[in-house]
Motif scaffolding. Sequence first.
Motif, PDB file in Angstrom:
ATOM      1  N   ASP A   1       5.039  -9.099   3.355  1.00 28.07           N
ATOM      2  CA  ASP A   1       3.785  -8.579   3.893  1.00 28.07           C
ATOM      3  C   ASP A   1       3.484  -9.298   5.198  1.00 28.07           C
ATOM      4  O   ASP A   1       4.325 -10.025   5.734  1.00 28.07           O
ATOM      5  CB  ASP A   1       2.652  -8.732   2.877  1.00 28.07           C
TER       6      ASP A   1
ATOM      7  N   LYS B   1       7.220  -2.387   0.571  1.00 26.25           N
ATOM      8  CA  LYS B   1       6.537  -3.653   0.296  1.00 26.25           C
ATOM      9  C   LYS B   1       5.746  -3.587  -0.997  1.00 26.25           C
ATOM     10  O   LYS B   1       5.810  -4.496  -1.831  1.00 26.25           O
ATOM     11  CB  LYS B   1       5.623  -4.015   1.469  1.00 26.25           C
ATOM     12  N   SER B   2       4.994  -2.503  -1.190  1.00 28.00           N
ATOM     13  CA  SER B   2       4.196  -2.364  -2.411  1.00 28.00           C
ATOM     14  C   SER B   2       5.082  -2.327  -3.647  1.00 28.00           C
ATOM     15  O   SER B   2       4.772  -2.953  -4.670  1.00 28.00           O
ATOM     16  CB  SER B   2       3.345  -1.093  -2.339  1.00 28.00           C
TER      17      SER B   2
ATOM     18  N   VAL C   1       2.865   4.350  -2.135  1.00 33.90           N
ATOM     19  CA  VAL C   1       3.710   3.195  -2.457  1.00 33.90           C
ATOM     20  C   VAL C   1       4.925   3.171  -1.536  1.00 33.90           C
ATOM     21  O   VAL C   1       5.776   4.063  -1.590  1.00 33.90           O
ATOM     22  CB  VAL C   1       4.172   3.226  -3.928  1.00 33.90           C
TER      23      VAL C   1
ATOM     24  N   VAL D   1      -2.494  -3.063  -5.610  1.00 38.72           N
ATOM     25  CA  VAL D   1      -1.579  -3.189  -4.471  1.00 38.72           C
ATOM     26  C   VAL D   1      -1.771  -2.027  -3.497  1.00 38.72           C
ATOM     27  O   VAL D   1      -1.775  -2.221  -2.277  1.00 38.72           O
ATOM     28  CB  VAL D   1      -0.119  -3.269  -4.961  1.00 38.72           C
ATOM     29  N   VAL D   2      -1.937  -0.820  -4.015  1.00 40.60           N
ATOM     30  CA  VAL D   2      -2.201   0.331  -3.142  1.00 40.60           C
ATOM     31  C   VAL D   2      -3.502   0.126  -2.372  1.00 40.60           C
ATOM     32  O   VAL D   2      -3.590   0.402  -1.172  1.00 40.60           O
ATOM     33  CB  VAL D   2      -2.251   1.636  -3.969  1.00 40.60           C
TER      34      VAL D   2
ATOM     35  N   SER E   1      -4.740  -2.660  -1.494  1.00 43.43           N
ATOM     36  CA  SER E   1      -4.672  -3.840  -0.625  1.00 43.43           C
ATOM     37  C   SER E   1      -4.109  -3.556   0.757  1.00 43.43           C
ATOM     38  O   SER E   1      -4.141  -4.434   1.621  1.00 43.43           O
ATOM     39  CB  SER E   1      -3.839  -4.938  -1.300  1.00 43.43           C
ATOM     40  N   ALA E   2      -3.605  -2.350   0.997  1.00 46.06           N
ATOM     41  CA  ALA E   2      -3.086  -2.016   2.322  1.00 46.06           C
ATOM     42  C   ALA E   2      -4.202  -2.146   3.357  1.00 46.06           C
ATOM     43  O   ALA E   2      -5.257  -1.519   3.227  1.00 46.06           O
ATOM     44  CB  ALA E   2      -2.521  -0.595   2.323  1.00 46.06           C
TER      45      ALA E   2
END
Length: 234
Positions: free
Chosen positions: A158, A140-141, A137, A56-57, A59-60
Amino acid sequence: MERCRDANRNELLPLKRVSCMAAAKAESFFHRLAVANPVPRSELIFYSPYTLLVAVVLSAQATDRSVNNVTRSLFLAADTPSMMVALGEDGVKAHIRTIGLFHNKARYIIAMSRLLIDDHGSKVPSDRASLEKLPGVGRKSASVVLNIAFFQPIIAVDTHVFRVCNRSGIAKGYTPLEVEEKLESIVPDRYRLHAHNWLVLHGRYVCKARTAHCIKCNVQDLCESVHTQSISAK
């Protein structure tokens, strides 16, 4: 308590501070998404709460596909906080250099892993406050991790969710937080666990940013923008 009727189950639903029209629209909207895909899955590859958090981190400002391309090798090299710290920032960079902002993301992942070791016994915390204290983080994350890793009925907003909600009119807002709060007020409880993934997948494959494929959309009659978007069967 004032209630609205659920057209699909012929039951009465709590109003929850919204109009009956908004509640009925949300019920129909999510019922159709649920029928089409009863158990939606995140497209990020992960094996544990920790690997999900790392993904997730990463994926920013990056696609899930690009993240999956780098985490295949990264998670073979390190899939726990201690292994990631041992790999080091340069080692992480060697695996993730094909995605945007990889310098910052490598730094976040190492700092985050150290905090997990020092403050949480190498475990990913299951509360928002602790997650949002981790480097890299944000709200959203944290919401994505809480929803997917810990099965909490939280709706992360997102770019896909934000677009679908505003374009369709299901939950309009100027900021992700405003959209999130509106979703919290209208989405029936039984749909909340999967609402994030349904909206993400709908935005990724149907209600796309450049061209909305309205002819493929199973909620187009509920959409406020159906007549203003480009209709495509591609």
